[in-house]
Every structure is written in C-alpha cells, then in structure tokens.
Design a protein around this motif. Structure first.
Motif, PDB file in Angstrom:
ATOM      1  N   GLU A  15     115.849 -39.344 -21.156  1.00 13.14           N
ATOM      2  CA  GLU A  15     113.493 -40.138 -21.386  1.00 13.14           C
ATOM      3  C   GLU A  15     113.665 -41.522 -22.159  1.00 13.14           C
ATOM      4  OE1 GLU A  15     112.657 -38.546 -24.907  1.00 13.14           O
ATOM      5  OE2 GLU A  15     113.568 -35.880 -24.165  1.00 13.14           O
ATOM      6  N   GLN A  16     115.262 -42.092 -22.440  1.00 15.67           N
ATOM      7  CA  GLN A  16     114.616 -43.640 -21.930  1.00 15.67           C
ATOM      8  C   GLN A  16     115.294 -44.474 -21.296  1.00 15.67           C
ATOM      9  OE1 GLN A  16     118.018 -43.501 -25.399  1.00 15.67           O
ATOM     10  NE2 GLN A  16     116.318 -42.975 -27.256  1.00 15.67           N
ATOM     11  N   LEU A  17     114.822 -45.491 -20.400  1.00 17.50           N
ATOM     12  CA  LEU A  17     115.214 -45.740 -19.741  1.00 17.50           C
ATOM     13  C   LEU A  17     116.348 -46.938 -19.766  1.00 17.50           C
ATOM     14  CD1 LEU A  17     112.368 -48.858 -19.005  1.00 17.50           C
ATOM     15  CD2 LEU A  17     112.795 -47.170 -18.609  1.00 17.50           C
ATOM     16  N   PRO A  18     117.359 -46.174 -18.190  1.00 21.37           N
ATOM     17  CA  PRO A  18     118.592 -47.228 -18.403  1.00 21.37           C
ATOM     18  C   PRO A  18     118.689 -48.094 -19.281  1.00 21.37           C
ATOM     19  CG  PRO A  18     118.262 -45.913 -16.430  1.00 21.37           C
ATOM     20  CD  PRO A  18     116.634 -46.300 -17.594  1.00 21.37           C
ATOM     21  N   ALA A  19     118.102 -48.951 -18.897  1.00 25.61           N
ATOM     22  CA  ALA A  19     118.432 -50.247 -19.901  1.00 25.61           C
ATOM     23  C   ALA A  19     118.396 -50.195 -21.457  1.00 25.61           C
ATOM     24  CB  ALA A  19     117.490 -51.446 -19.437  1.00 25.61           C
ATOM     25  N   ARG A  20     118.311 -49.113 -21.652  1.00 21.21           N
ATOM     26  CA  ARG A  20     117.978 -48.856 -23.219  1.00 21.21           C
ATOM     27  C   ARG A  20     119.002 -48.428 -23.826  1.00 21.21           C
ATOM     28  NH1 ARG A  20     114.874 -48.977 -27.710  1.00 21.21           N
ATOM     29  NH2 ARG A  20     114.816 -46.881 -28.871  1.00 21.21           N
ATOM     30  N   VAL A  21     118.953 -47.314 -22.884  1.00 23.86           N
ATOM     31  CA  VAL A  21     120.735 -46.543 -23.017  1.00 23.86           C
ATOM     32  C   VAL A  21     121.759 -47.896 -23.169  1.00 23.86           C
ATOM     33  CG1 VAL A  21     122.483 -44.885 -22.264  1.00 23.86           C
ATOM     34  CG2 VAL A  21     119.659 -44.170 -22.176  1.00 23.86           C
ATOM     35  N   ARG A  22     121.513 -48.546 -22.218  1.00 29.53           N
ATOM     36  CA  ARG A  22     122.901 -49.141 -21.812  1.00 29.53           C
ATOM     37  C   ARG A  22     123.562 -50.114 -23.568  1.00 29.53           C
ATOM     38  NH1 ARG A  22     120.759 -49.643 -16.644  1.00 29.53           N
ATOM     39  NH2 ARG A  22     122.239 -48.221 -14.976  1.00 29.53           N
TER      40      ARG A  22
ATOM     41  N   VAL B  79     124.167 -37.449 -28.536  1.00 28.88           N
ATOM     42  CA  VAL B  79     123.840 -37.855 -25.915  1.00 28.88           C
ATOM     43  C   VAL B  79     123.173 -36.088 -26.645  1.00 28.88           C
ATOM     44  CG1 VAL B  79     124.323 -38.077 -24.438  1.00 28.88           C
ATOM     45  CG2 VAL B  79     125.857 -38.339 -26.424  1.00 28.88           C
ATOM     46  N   GLN B  80     121.793 -36.345 -26.045  1.00 27.95           N
ATOM     47  CA  GLN B  80     120.795 -34.852 -26.294  1.00 27.95           C
ATOM     48  C   GLN B  80     120.098 -35.187 -24.324  1.00 27.95           C
ATOM     49  OE1 GLN B  80     117.331 -35.818 -28.512  1.00 27.95           O
ATOM     50  NE2 GLN B  80     117.814 -34.370 -30.236  1.00 27.95           N
ATOM     51  N   SER B  81     120.694 -34.044 -23.930  1.00 30.62           N
ATOM     52  CA  SER B  81     120.347 -33.792 -22.729  1.00 30.62           C
ATOM     53  C   SER B  81     121.302 -34.395 -21.200  1.00 30.62           C
ATOM     54  CB  SER B  81     118.511 -33.962 -22.226  1.00 30.62           C
ATOM     55  OG  SER B  81     118.234 -32.367 -23.223  1.00 30.62           O
ATOM     56  N   LEU B  82     122.146 -34.783 -21.938  1.00 31.17           N
ATOM     57  CA  LEU B  82     123.313 -35.373 -20.761  1.00 31.17           C
ATOM     58  C   LEU B  82     122.906 -35.034 -19.638  1.00 31.17           C
ATOM     59  CD1 LEU B  82     125.067 -37.626 -20.768  1.00 31.17           C
ATOM     60  CD2 LEU B  82     126.890 -36.093 -20.840  1.00 31.17           C
ATOM     61  N   GLU B  83     123.454 -34.005 -19.095  1.00 29.86           N
ATOM     62  CA  GLU B  83     122.738 -33.193 -17.864  1.00 29.86           C
ATOM     63  C   GLU B  83     121.621 -33.968 -16.757  1.00 29.86           C
ATOM     64  OE1 GLU B  83     121.295 -30.264 -19.983  1.00 29.86           O
ATOM     65  OE2 GLU B  83     122.682 -31.114 -20.180  1.00 29.86           O
ATOM     66  N   LEU B  84     120.923 -33.995 -17.671  1.00 25.85           N
ATOM     67  CA  LEU B  84     119.230 -33.948 -16.860  1.00 25.85           C
ATOM     68  C   LEU B  84     119.348 -35.745 -16.419  1.00 25.85           C
ATOM     69  CD1 LEU B  84     116.986 -32.374 -19.143  1.00 25.85           C
ATOM     70  CD2 LEU B  84     117.959 -31.533 -17.005  1.00 25.85           C
ATOM     71  N   ALA B  85     120.341 -36.699 -17.222  1.00 26.53           N
ATOM     72  CA  ALA B  85     120.276 -37.832 -16.713  1.00 26.53           C
ATOM     73  C   ALA B  85     120.110 -37.799 -15.726  1.00 26.53           C
ATOM     74  CB  ALA B  85     120.870 -38.687 -17.487  1.00 26.53           C
ATOM     75  N   ALA B  86     120.070 -38.892 -14.734  1.00 25.74           N
ATOM     76  CA  ALA B  86     120.678 -39.368 -13.348  1.00 25.74           C
ATOM     77  C   ALA B  86     122.320 -40.040 -13.776  1.00 25.74           C
ATOM     78  CB  ALA B  86     120.177 -40.604 -12.925  1.00 25.74           C
ATOM     79  N   GLU B  87     122.297 -39.629 -12.268  1.00 28.28           N
ATOM     80  CA  GLU B  87     124.096 -39.362 -12.048  1.00 28.28           C
ATOM     81  C   GLU B  87     125.086 -40.690 -12.536  1.00 28.28           C
ATOM     82  OE1 GLU B  87     127.466 -38.088  -9.217  1.00 28.28           O
ATOM     83  OE2 GLU B  87     125.938 -37.175  -8.840  1.00 28.28           O
ATOM     84  N   PRO B  88     124.370 -41.778 -11.876  1.00 29.30           N
ATOM     85  CA  PRO B  88     125.060 -42.772 -12.529  1.00 29.30           C
ATOM     86  C   PRO B  88     125.332 -43.357 -13.888  1.00 29.30           C
ATOM     87  CG  PRO B  88     123.652 -42.626 -10.360  1.00 29.30           C
ATOM     88  CD  PRO B  88     123.487 -41.622 -11.244  1.00 29.30           C
ATOM     89  N   LEU B  89     123.822 -43.377 -14.666  1.00 28.31           N
ATOM     90  CA  LEU B  89     124.021 -43.087 -15.588  1.00 28.31           C
ATOM     91  C   LEU B  89     125.007 -42.147 -16.633  1.00 28.31           C
ATOM     92  CD1 LEU B  89     122.693 -44.995 -18.118  1.00 28.31           C
ATOM     93  CD2 LEU B  89     120.556 -42.747 -18.356  1.00 28.31           C
ATOM     94  N   GLN B  90     125.075 -40.642 -16.266  1.00 22.83           N
ATOM     95  CA  GLN B  90     125.422 -39.970 -17.010  1.00 22.83           C
ATOM     96  C   GLN B  90     127.071 -40.732 -16.872  1.00 22.83           C
ATOM     97  OE1 GLN B  90     125.759 -35.721 -15.691  1.00 22.83           O
ATOM     98  NE2 GLN B  90     123.786 -35.826 -15.369  1.00 22.83           N
ATOM     99  N   ARG B  91     127.947 -41.053 -15.859  1.00 26.61           N
ATOM    100  CA  ARG B  91     128.872 -41.511 -15.678  1.00 26.61           C
ATOM    101  C   ARG B  91     129.205 -42.790 -16.892  1.00 26.61           C
ATOM    102  NH1 ARG B  91     128.135 -41.038 -10.279  1.00 26.61           N
ATOM    103  NH2 ARG B  91     127.433 -43.260  -9.753  1.00 26.61           N
TER     104      ARG B  91
END
Length: 325
Positions: free
Chosen positions: A274-281, A298-310
C-alpha cells in the motif's frame, strides 16, 4: 519476576491441506470467497521466521514460546531441533485450545483463535501475544510488558464514535448508505471491546504491536460470560460482530487499575503493498536510528513488488540476524 511466555499465531496458507479445509468450508456454507477468506490473509512469506528469530535474539527471557497453528509446524523448528533453543518451543494445535468447542473447527479467523489463547495448557499467567508478522527490532525486557504486577499498554484514549456529535452523524450516514458487509473494521471492533469491558463512552486504541495479557483476567471474564466466548469463537471467518480479545483484556486491566500506559517504545508499520517504496525505505532508515523503534509489523509482504520485497528482507536480516549469529 514472574515467568512470561510468548504466543505466536501462524498459518501457512500455501499448505494444500489448509486450502482444502477452507474450500470445503466455503462450499458447505454455500458462499463464494469473501475478503475475509482471501488467500492473502493466510499467505506465508516466511514472516514467522523473523518473529521467532527476533524473540530469540532480543527477548531470550521468555520462558516458553507457544506457536498456535492448524496441524502445521513452521520449518524453522526443524532447524532448531537439537539446539539449546529446541525445548523453548511448543506447537499448539487449534484442537487443543478449542477443546469442548470443536464444533467451531476448522477456523480461519484470527479473532476466534485469539479468544482461546488463554486456554493453552501450561501457559504462564503473564504472556505476550504476537501475530506472525510482528517482530522485535531491539532488546526488550519483561518490564516493557509487565511492571509491578501491572500490564504495560501502548496506545491512546479516544472517545467512542457514538459519544460525540460528529461520530453520531458519521455513523448515521453509514447506516443510511448501508454499511459495507465486506469491511471488518479494526477500530469498530476495539470500541465494541471497550463497551463489553465496561467503557461506554471511550476506548483505549491499541497500536499494532505485541500485546501483553494476563491469563487469569481472561479466564475470570469468560468464566463469568461463557456466552461471549461461545459466540466470539464460533465465527470461522472474521466478522463485524466479533470483539478483539486483546482489546477486552486491555480494558479489563484498566477497569481494575492493573494497567500502565507507556508509549516510550513504538512500532514501525510497513505496508509495502500500500505504501510507496520511498515511504517504506524512509521508515526502515529512520528505524535504524530510532532507539524507541522496538517493534516492526510487516503486512502482506508477499504482495509487494519483488525488488521491494528483497530490500525489506535484507533489512530484516541485518536488523534481526539469524539463529546462528
């Protein structure tokens, strides 16, 4: 100091047996898959590994770690077999805590399951409940959860929505529009829980971090109100009609002057889908320099884009470490 246990609820939604039980329940009930039964609610992206690793590293003082599951055992326990950690763990099946309530199994509802945690055999009087997506980020002590016989609470007091004019107007508007049946509100449930515990005008809004509870508080309450236990544990999928047991427990402790408010430690909430990658970082970076950031969810990690998951996994590995480190 009295002993303190950790309790973790976990399910591996990719398990074919679990998928079959859920499919059979939905078919028997004659309903299509509602949001409360969406596969993402049960997906396992390895979060329990971080939950367990963080407890072993940052809270080694827990007496026992009870993992509550539905005929499942997390793989990390196989790797811990034969290590000094092995005897700290106990896998608790739903059938054990639902004894005499087996008619409500199988269940796919965390609220129903949490209602029964106090029934775990050999559970310490003082225990801390973790969802499997809750991890520790730094050393914590028993005093961060229980202090001088009282329960440490993290949150803030709010007015019940029906106790304010704007809230009443908003609720009336919801009723006119027709409340969405597919939306199971967390705050609505917390307010209901407060009313059940004796707080009609206000409620203590809990933050989403590990929840300390006392077994005797729930045992006494449900002993006096067996109808509430029966009803709350009967829903196999999450419902708007359910209270949150951790919120009921919290308000009961306040009611009996057994609670201490201490928000000196806080949780970092990551919602990478749900959050923008920049906000997560940014949240992860700030947490690295914030001594008060003791928990992460960490909610619904599996739904994040793969690069952000990594990136998130690499950050968790760095912050929490492994069982070998």
């Amino acid at each position: 100091m009295m002993p303190v246990d950790a309790v973790i609820t976990w399910v591996d939604g990719s398990d074919p047996a679990h998928q079959e039980r859920l499919a059979n329940h939905l078919a028997a009930a004659g309903i299509s898959r509602p949001p409360e039964a969406h596969s993402t609610r049960f997906n396992d992206a390895g979060e329990i590994e971080y939950c367990i690793r963080s407890i072993l590293r940052f809270a080694p003082w827990f007496r026992k770690i009870h993992i509550v599951s539905d005929a499942q055992t997390p793989a990390i326990l196989d790797r811990l077999a034969g290590t000094p950690f092995a005897d700290r763990f106990r896998v608790v099946d739903h059938r054990q805590i639902f004894r005499n309530f087996e008619q409500h199994l199988p269940t796919f509802n965390s609220r129903s399951i949490i209602s029964m945690l106090w029934r775990i055999e050999d559970l310490a009087e003082q225990f801390v409940y973790f969802n499997d997506d809750m991890f520790l980020l730094r050393d914590v002590t028993p005093d961060d959860f229980f202090r001088e016989g009282r329960v440490v609470q993290r949150g803030s007091w709010r007015m019940q929505s029906d106790a304010t004019i704007p809230g009443r107007l908003m609720n009336a508007l919801k009723r006119l529009r027709g409340k969405r049946k597919d939306r199971v509100g967390n705050l609505d449930s917390q307010q209901m829980s407060a009313r059940i515990a004796g707080f009609p005008d206000r409620y203590y809004r809990l933050y989403h971090n590990p929840f300390p509870m006392r077994r005797s508080t729930l045992q006494t309450f449900f002993g006096e109100h067996p109808d509430l236990l029966e009803k709350n544990c009967s829903y196999r999928l999450r419902s708007n009609e359910q209270f949150k047991t951790e919120a009921v427990a919290t308000h009961l402790e306040f009611l009996h002057d057994n609670a201490i408010v201490d928000n000196s430690l806080h949780v970092v909430q990551l919602k990478p889908s749900e959050q923008l990658p920049a906000r997560v970082r940014s949240k992860m970076s700030k947490a690295d320099f914030d001594e008060s950031a003791a928990f992460v969810c960490v909610q619904s990690l599996e739904l994040a884009a793969e690069p952000l998951q990594r990136e998130i996994v690499e950050w968790l590995d760095r912050r929490i470490g492994s069982t070998e480190s």
